[in-house]
Design a protein around this motif. Structure first.
Motif, PDB file in Angstrom:
ATOM      1  N   UNK A 116      13.607   3.460  83.294  1.00  0.00           N
ATOM      2  CA  UNK A 116      13.531   2.363  82.339  1.00  0.00           C
ATOM      3  C   UNK A 116      14.894   2.039  81.759  1.00  0.00           C
ATOM      4  N   UNK A 117      14.894   1.415  80.593  1.00  0.00           N
ATOM      5  CA  UNK A 117      16.145   1.032  79.938  1.00  0.00           C
ATOM      6  C   UNK A 117      16.883   2.276  79.466  1.00  0.00           C
ATOM      7  N   UNK A 118      18.169   2.322  79.713  1.00  0.00           N
ATOM      8  CA  UNK A 118      18.967   3.480  79.327  1.00  0.00           C
ATOM      9  C   UNK A 118      20.148   3.012  78.473  1.00  0.00           C
ATOM     10  N   UNK A 119      20.470   3.822  77.473  1.00  0.00           N
ATOM     11  CA  UNK A 119      21.595   3.495  76.601  1.00  0.00           C
ATOM     12  C   UNK A 119      22.601   4.645  76.615  1.00  0.00           C
ATOM     13  N   UNK A 120      23.766   4.382  76.080  1.00  0.00           N
ATOM     14  CA  UNK A 120      24.790   5.411  75.970  1.00  0.00           C
ATOM     15  C   UNK A 120      24.282   6.569  75.117  1.00  0.00           C
ATOM     16  N   UNK A 121      23.630   6.260  74.011  1.00  0.00           N
ATOM     17  CA  UNK A 121      23.140   7.318  73.124  1.00  0.00           C
ATOM     18  C   UNK A 121      22.099   8.192  73.811  1.00  0.00           C
ATOM     19  N   UNK A 122      21.207   7.609  74.607  1.00  0.00           N
ATOM     20  CA  UNK A 122      20.228   8.408  75.339  1.00  0.00           C
ATOM     21  C   UNK A 122      20.919   9.307  76.362  1.00  0.00           C
ATOM     22  N   UNK A 123      21.940   8.786  76.990  1.00  0.00           N
ATOM     23  CA  UNK A 123      22.712   9.574  77.946  1.00  0.00           C
ATOM     24  C   UNK A 123      23.317  10.787  77.242  1.00  0.00           C
ATOM     25  N   UNK A 124      23.890  10.576  76.076  1.00  0.00           N
ATOM     26  CA  UNK A 124      24.502  11.667  75.320  1.00  0.00           C
ATOM     27  C   UNK A 124      23.438  12.664  74.846  1.00  0.00           C
ATOM     28  N   UNK A 125      22.294  12.176  74.402  1.00  0.00           N
ATOM     29  CA  UNK A 125      21.230  13.067  73.918  1.00  0.00           C
ATOM     30  C   UNK A 125      20.759  14.023  75.004  1.00  0.00           C
ATOM     31  N   UNK A 126      20.570  13.515  76.213  1.00  0.00           N
ATOM     32  CA  UNK A 126      20.091  14.387  77.286  1.00  0.00           C
ATOM     33  C   UNK A 126      21.166  15.406  77.652  1.00  0.00           C
TER      34      UNK A 126
END
Length: 147
Positions: free
Chosen positions: A20-30
């Motif tokens: 789905x939609x991915x953001x920079x913050x989600x990338x960093x969280x994972x």
């Protein structure tokens, strides 16, 4: 959750899947969750599966920001660890290559972006004849039987 990970110790692998939609913050969280995981090892290879994700319109502008935010984590990885990004769709492939180009001079390890699942897995030194390896990127996809 659009971004998830799992560690496969037998393969010395950290697998990140974006959906789905991915953001920079989600990338960093994972990535931060992975770093806090008891199975974390800076020598693990990274397989990033971007097949099922979509990037927001402004993501091109965000590439530099994610490259800067990832620098401390990238520097902590073992230089022998490799990263392979699987991005078969045209837009994802282009964005992931843009990211690769933004970080390639700042990281001590190999980072490749691929559209072919077999080439992606082989870039990590994985044996595509192994059923567990084939299942990492959906083993029933066309192309696996060719080798």
């Amino acid at each position: 959750m659009p971004a998830s990970y799992r560690i496969v110790p037998r393969l010395n692998l950290y697998l990140v899947e974006f959906r789905g939609d991915i953001t920079v913050d989600q990338n960093m969280e994972v990535y931060q969750a992975y770093r806090a995981d008891p199975l974390y090892d800076g020598g693990q290879h990274l397989l990033l599966d971007a097949e099922g994700c979509r990037f927001p319109e402004n993501f091109f502008a965000e590439v530099q920001r994610i490259a800067m935010r990832m620098t401390p984590y990238s520097e902590a990885r073992d230089p022998r660890a490799r990263t392979a990004i699987y991005a078969p769709q045209k837009v994802a492939f282009g964005i992931c290559r843009l990211y690769r180009d933004a970080v390639k001079d700042k990281i001590p390890y190999h980072l490749g972006v691929y559209r072919d699942p077999v080439e992606t897995l082989e870039a990590l030194g994985l044996d595509v004849r192994d059923p567990e390896v084939r299942g990492l990127l959906g083993g029933r996809r066309t192309g696996y039987g060719a080798r």
